[in-house]
Design a protein around this motif. Structure first.
Motif, PDB file in Angstrom:
ATOM      1  N   PHE A  21       0.553  -0.758  -0.421  1.00 22.44           N
ATOM      2  CA  PHE A  21      -0.403  -0.248   0.260  1.00 22.44           C
ATOM      3  C   PHE A  21       1.103   0.970   0.194  1.00 22.44           C
ATOM      4  O   PHE A  21       0.958   1.314   0.959  1.00 22.44           O
ATOM      5  CB  PHE A  21      -0.639   0.333   1.325  1.00 22.44           C
ATOM      6  N   THR A  22       1.262   1.673  -1.183  1.00 21.25           N
ATOM      7  CA  THR A  22       2.504   2.669  -1.302  1.00 21.25           C
ATOM      8  C   THR A  22       1.805   3.913  -0.769  1.00 21.25           C
ATOM      9  O   THR A  22       3.138   4.870  -0.504  1.00 21.25           O
ATOM     10  CB  THR A  22       2.240   2.774  -3.031  1.00 21.25           C
ATOM     11  N   ASP A  23       0.891   3.947  -0.806  1.00 19.76           N
ATOM     12  CA  ASP A  23       0.677   5.904  -0.766  1.00 19.76           C
ATOM     13  C   ASP A  23      -0.701   6.144   0.215  1.00 19.76           C
ATOM     14  O   ASP A  23      -2.055   6.224  -0.255  1.00 19.76           O
ATOM     15  CB  ASP A  23       0.117   6.051  -1.893  1.00 19.76           C
ATOM     16  N   PRO A  24      -0.811   5.924   1.757  1.00 15.51           N
ATOM     17  CA  PRO A  24      -1.610   5.870   2.167  1.00 15.51           C
ATOM     18  C   PRO A  24      -2.397   7.115   2.405  1.00 15.51           C
ATOM     19  O   PRO A  24      -1.760   7.801   2.696  1.00 15.51           O
ATOM     20  CB  PRO A  24      -1.027   5.226   3.593  1.00 15.51           C
ATOM     21  N   ARG A  25      -3.394   7.016   2.618  1.00 17.80           N
ATOM     22  CA  ARG A  25      -4.253   8.886   2.724  1.00 17.80           C
ATOM     23  C   ARG A  25      -4.999   9.105   4.118  1.00 17.80           C
ATOM     24  O   ARG A  25      -6.332   7.604   3.650  1.00 17.80           O
ATOM     25  CB  ARG A  25      -5.102   8.580   1.473  1.00 17.80           C
ATOM     26  N   ALA A  26      -4.823   9.572   5.072  1.00 13.25           N
ATOM     27  CA  ALA A  26      -6.071  10.012   5.739  1.00 13.25           C
ATOM     28  C   ALA A  26      -7.154  10.496   5.574  1.00 13.25           C
ATOM     29  O   ALA A  26      -6.968  11.730   4.636  1.00 13.25           O
ATOM     30  CB  ALA A  26      -5.029  10.586   6.987  1.00 13.25           C
ATOM     31  N   LEU A  27      -8.602   9.617   6.252  1.00  9.55           N
ATOM     32  CA  LEU A  27      -9.435  10.604   5.326  1.00  9.55           C
ATOM     33  C   LEU A  27     -10.155  11.618   6.527  1.00  9.55           C
ATOM     34  O   LEU A  27     -10.413  12.625   6.203  1.00  9.55           O
ATOM     35  CB  LEU A  27     -10.730   9.787   4.812  1.00  9.55           C
ATOM     36  N   SER A  28      -9.413  11.205   7.576  1.00  7.31           N
ATOM     37  CA  SER A  28     -10.250  11.642   8.721  1.00  7.31           C
ATOM     38  C   SER A  28      -9.495  11.027   9.737  1.00  7.31           C
ATOM     39  O   SER A  28      -9.051  10.316  10.328  1.00  7.31           O
ATOM     40  CB  SER A  28     -11.940  11.945   8.464  1.00  7.31           C
ATOM     41  N   SER A  29      -9.447  12.446  11.153  1.00 10.52           N
ATOM     42  CA  SER A  29      -8.443  12.168  12.427  1.00 10.52           C
ATOM     43  C   SER A  29      -9.703  12.847  13.405  1.00 10.52           C
ATOM     44  O   SER A  29      -9.962  14.385  12.961  1.00 10.52           O
ATOM     45  CB  SER A  29      -7.141  12.546  12.001  1.00 10.52           C
ATOM     46  N   ALA A  30      -9.017  12.580  14.955  1.00  5.73           N
ATOM     47  CA  ALA A  30     -10.089  12.680  16.168  1.00  5.73           C
ATOM     48  C   ALA A  30      -9.179  12.460  17.271  1.00  5.73           C
ATOM     49  O   ALA A  30      -8.819  10.958  17.403  1.00  5.73           O
ATOM     50  CB  ALA A  30     -11.658  12.490  15.869  1.00  5.73           C
ATOM     51  N   PRO A  31      -8.631  12.912  17.981  1.00  4.47           N
ATOM     52  CA  PRO A  31      -8.443  13.085  19.668  1.00  4.47           C
ATOM     53  C   PRO A  31      -9.064  11.763  20.159  1.00  4.47           C
ATOM     54  O   PRO A  31     -10.725  12.351  20.107  1.00  4.47           O
ATOM     55  CB  PRO A  31      -8.597  13.906  20.619  1.00  4.47           C
ATOM     56  N   ILE A  32      -8.506  11.093  20.639  1.00  7.51           N
ATOM     57  CA  ILE A  32      -9.644  10.195  21.554  1.00  7.51           C
ATOM     58  C   ILE A  32      -9.615  10.552  23.185  1.00  7.51           C
ATOM     59  O   ILE A  32      -7.815  10.485  23.499  1.00  7.51           O
ATOM     60  CB  ILE A  32      -8.438   8.659  21.954  1.00  7.51           C
ATOM     61  N   GLU A  33     -10.168  10.577  24.235  1.00  6.53           N
ATOM     62  CA  GLU A  33     -10.182  10.984  24.847  1.00  6.53           C
ATOM     63  C   GLU A  33     -10.112  10.370  26.252  1.00  6.53           C
ATOM     64  O   GLU A  33     -10.906   9.243  26.060  1.00  6.53           O
ATOM     65  CB  GLU A  33     -11.294  11.817  25.048  1.00  6.53           C
ATOM     66  N   LEU A  34      -9.267  10.333  27.617  1.00  5.36           N
ATOM     67  CA  LEU A  34      -8.666   9.286  28.282  1.00  5.36           C
ATOM     68  C   LEU A  34     -10.035   9.403  29.226  1.00  5.36           C
ATOM     69  O   LEU A  34      -9.004  10.188  30.208  1.00  5.36           O
ATOM     70  CB  LEU A  34      -7.634   8.965  28.057  1.00  5.36           C
ATOM     71  N   ARG A  35     -10.906   8.828  29.472  1.00  4.65           N
ATOM     72  CA  ARG A  35     -11.434   8.847  30.734  1.00  4.65           C
ATOM     73  C   ARG A  35     -11.446   8.288  32.047  1.00  4.65           C
ATOM     74  O   ARG A  35     -12.311   9.305  32.936  1.00  4.65           O
ATOM     75  CB  ARG A  35     -13.517   8.620  30.315  1.00  4.65           C
ATOM     76  N   ASP A  36     -11.005   7.066  31.891  1.00  5.78           N
ATOM     77  CA  ASP A  36     -10.219   6.548  32.958  1.00  5.78           C
ATOM     78  C   ASP A  36      -9.178   7.171  33.139  1.00  5.78           C
ATOM     79  O   ASP A  36      -8.105   7.629  33.175  1.00  5.78           O
ATOM     80  CB  ASP A  36     -10.494   5.684  32.928  1.00  5.78           C
TER      81      ASP A  36
END
Length: 354
Positions: A225-240
């Motif tokens: 997979f020579t050219d991976p493309r990111a479509l969207s991103s969101a930070p993850i909340e560590l609630r504990d």
């Protein structure tokens, strides 16, 4: 079907099976937002979701929306399908001529998925082509013929695998040329300390198995997979609080990536003078189509693209929805990697030639 152990990391797989099969009884039991979808799905996805039985959605542990629109007639493979939520959504989108295969290793979740099939199927005037297989996603070659899949989806699962290279390689082999892996998963901004990788709860919560973003890109290149493309991103909340203390300064993200099986793709953007025009024909994307986080095609507007982007929209399942002018007969040098107007390049995700 019996899942055979493909790796020496059987302890990791057994821990994951126990966590998702016996410890978690519903989404409410999760200790972080890693296995919770943050962004609202497209209205067409929400409409398809209404047909999914409640017993399936109650045990949903995904982190994104890894189901593209416009997939009618495609053969879709869902890795780590769990109770089948995304399988059933995809089944509603592929229609009568399409097929969806869900793969999971956990008996308890597969039972929920299979038990829900009669109630799901009776909502259609045809019999949806849906099936579930018990198997390890590290051993796809044993259950999925090579070059048989148009689209592979996965939702917050590959981070749980002890052999991520085997998973990606198996997907690459299973995909037809021009096929795509469109998936959401958990990534981090540095390599995980070994002490955290062995923590059962952190692993089950999709954190300590997360790949460092740059290592993921390297792995993609290694398997093809020579050219991976990111479509969207969101930070993850560590609630504990205890989990947040263990993880310290490590930042986690839910990222949706697109990986195309196209031998023609290059590792860097190159300019061949090609122009792509979106035809506006994908359901739910009448006015524009977002290829990735920095390429948004406005319907009817010609856009100068690199050779890789031209092939992604012209030589894959997206091809019937785009008009691509030009070929690779003349090379004009490196392609200017500035974002296409309308796109966004604020994602922490690495990868993508431009």
């Amino acid at each position: 079907m019996t899942a055979t152990d493909p790796t020496p990391s059987s302890t990791v797989l057994a821990n994951v099976q126990e966590y998702y099969g016996k410890i978690l009884s519903s989404t409410k039991d999760l200790k972080t937002s890693a296995c919770c979808t943050s962004a609202a799905p497209h209205p067409l996805i929400r409409a398809a979701l209404k047909k999914v039985p409640a017993e399936v959605t109650d045990r949903y542990y995904g982190c994104g929306n890894p189901i593209p629109l416009g997939i009618e007639g495609l053969t879709v493979l869902d890795l780590g399908c769990g109770t089948g939520r995304d399988v059933y959504i995809a089944a509603g989108l592929v229609g009568e001529k399409g097929e969806v295969i869900g793969v999971d290793m956990t008996d308890e979740q597969l039972k929920v998925a299979r038990d829900a099939l009669p109630a799901f199927a009776k909502q259609f005037t045809y019999t949806p082509r849906v099936k579930f297989a018990k198997a390890y996603i590290e051993n796809l070659d044993a259950i999925v013929p090579a070059n048989s899949i148009d689209l592979c989806i996965s939702n917050c699962v590959i981070n749980l695998s002890p052999d991520k290279e085997a998973v990606l390689r198996g997907v690459y082999n299973a995909l037809k040329e021009g096929g795509e892996m469109y998936f959401s998963d958990v990534y981090c901004d540095r390599r995980m300390p070994e002490a955290l990788v062995g923590d059962k709860i952190l692993y089950g919560e999709c954190l300590s198995g997360a790949l460092y973003i740059n290592d993921f890109v390297r792995l993609c290149h290694k398997v093809g997979f020579t050219d991976p493309r990111a479509l969207s991103s969101a930070p993850i909340e560590l609630r504990d609080p205890a989990i947040a203390e263990l993880c310290g300064n490590i930042k986690f993200y839910s990222i949706t990536y697109r990986l195309f099986k196209l031998p023609s793709l290059e590792t860097l953007c190159e300019d061949y003078g090609q122009v792509a025009t979106y035809l506006g024909t994908i359901p739910g994307h009448t006015h524009a189509y977002e290829l990735d986080d920095h390429h948004t095609f406005v319907t009817g507007k010609p856009v100068l693209v690199c050779g890789n982007s031209a092939d992604m929209v012209g030589r894959t399942w997206l091809g019937k929805h785009f008009k691509v002018d030009g070929d690779r007969s003349v090379h004009f040098g490196a392609f200017d990697c500035a974002p296409v107007p309308g796109g966004s390049s604020s994602s922490p995700a690495a990868g993508g030639c431009c």
